[in-house]
Design an enzyme around this catalytic site. Structure first.
Site, short mmCIF file in Angstrom:
data_model
loop_
_atom_site.label_atom_id
_atom_site.label_comp_id
_atom_site.label_asym_id
_atom_site.label_seq_id
_atom_site.Cartn_x
_atom_site.Cartn_y
_atom_site.Cartn_z
N HIS A 109 0.83 -1.21 0.00
CA HIS A 109 0.00 0.00 0.00
C HIS A 109 0.86 1.25 0.00
O HIS A 109 2.05 1.20 0.33
CB HIS A 109 -0.94 0.03 1.21
N ASP A 111 0.58 5.18 1.74
CA ASP A 111 -0.18 5.73 2.84
C ASP A 111 -1.26 6.70 2.34
O ASP A 111 -1.01 7.54 1.49
CB ASP A 111 0.76 6.44 3.84
N HIS A 264 4.64 0.00 0.14
CA HIS A 264 5.40 -0.69 1.17
C HIS A 264 4.53 -1.76 1.83
O HIS A 264 3.30 -1.77 1.68
CB HIS A 264 5.95 0.30 2.21
N ARG A 279 5.55 7.43 13.28
CA ARG A 279 5.40 7.83 11.87
C ARG A 279 4.93 9.29 11.74
O ARG A 279 4.01 9.71 12.45
CB ARG A 279 4.38 6.93 11.19
C1 SIN Z 1 3.01 1.65 7.55
O1 SIN Z 1 2.35 0.90 6.83
O2 SIN Z 1 3.01 2.86 7.37
C2 SIN Z 1 3.89 1.04 8.61
C3 SIN Z 1 5.00 0.25 8.05
C4 SIN Z 1 5.77 -0.49 9.11
O3 SIN Z 1 5.37 -0.47 10.29
O4 SIN Z 1 6.78 -1.11 8.79
#
Ligand code: SIN
Length: 294
Positions: A109, A111, A264, A279
């Protein structure tokens, strides 16, 4: 290029694979970046989609200050179910407790693609990690585009917020209660956005396949059943090992990626251990339509 990576004026860039991801060294992220350092980091992200820094000891406020050198941060741009830390609403906790089964982001996905103006960059910092596992994978959307036929340029995808929680709830033996799911559907159920399946990155000028197998519900004007076979094919293209890189976190590692250039995937392989990440997401100019081809 050997192990030493490519030396710029300030930073050294060590690519991790043919298309995706590069480690950056030679910069201390606790201090404001010089214009040269910022521009070299931007250039590396434009080329590799995601960059990684190691051995950075950052407070949440320093992580936020780093991110704000690349644009405004999320504030109230998007509704979120993640908690802010230390009185900083823009620094979100991405946490999975040792007894939780839900895995946030455990699928390809980008974000916030279910908003009309999704997040541009994400800046993720590792605070607490499992003894092993919990890596994050990245796949370059231009590598995906290059592997496909241009007929896709006619399509748009409908991205649906509720699918994030559906993916979590459907995960085997999910620890989430059904009430959580119902509540989440009520809060986020109506949120969706339509984006072209192929668009142009505003800085690199490269075309990207803007598609997530979970957030993209269907192609605009197609039923979900009609969409699923092609979506399955595109998912295979995103996951092609040659298009990806895998980042192994250490405490003090920080990743910054461009949601317009990569997808990612947070790996779900550390059940029984806690993982805590912080994040911050950064706003910026969105993808541009592709120039018309004749
Ligand atoms: C996310 O999907 O933004 C988190 C990715 C992660 O925790 O590695």
């Amino acid at each position: 290029m050997g192990d030493a990576g490519m030396k710029n004026q300030v930073i050294t860039v060590s690519p991790m694979s043919a298309y995706t991801g590069a480690e950056i060294s030679g910069v201390d992220l606790t201090k404001p970046l010089s214009d040269q350092a910022r521009s070299e980091i931007r250039q590396a992200i434009n080329e590799w989609g995601a960059v990684f820094f190691r051995e950075q000891e950052l407070t949440p406020a320093q992580q936020l200050a780093f991110a704000r050198q690349f644009g405004t941060t999320e504030e109230d741009t998007h509704v979120s179910n993640m908690t802010g830390v230390d009185g900083l609403p823009d620094v979100k906790e991405v946490v999975r407790e040792a007894d939780e089964v839900r895995n946030i982001g455990g699928f390809w996905h980008m974000d916030q693609s279910f908003y009309d103006l999704p997040s541009c960059f994400s800046v993720l910092y590792a605070r607490e990690l499992p003894p092993n596992g919990g890596d994050t994978m990245f796949s370059h959307l231009s590598a995906a585009y290059d592997a496909l036929s241009t007929a896709l340029e006619k399509l748009s995808g409908v991205h649906v917020r509720a699918h994030a929680d559906s993916a979590a709830i459907n995960a085997a033996a999910s620890g989430l209660s059904f009430e959580y799911y119902v509540e989440s559907r009520k809060r986020f159920g109506g949120i969706e956005a339509t984006h072209p399946i192929v668009a142009m990155h505003p800085e690199s000028g490269r075309k990207v396949l803007y598609f997530s197998p979970v957030y993209t519900d269907r192609f605009d004007g197609w039923t979900r059943d009609e969409s699923l076979p092609l979506m399955k094919y595109l998912t295979g293209i995103l996951g092609k090992p040659e298009h990806t890189c895998r980042f192994r976190w250490q405490e003090g590692s920080m990743a910054m990626w461009d949601n317009r250039a990569v997808v990612h995937y947070a790996l779900d392989d550390y059940t029984g251990h806690r993982r805590l990440m912080h994040r911050v997401t950064v706003n910026g100019p969105w993808l541009e339509p592709c120039p018309k081809t004749t």
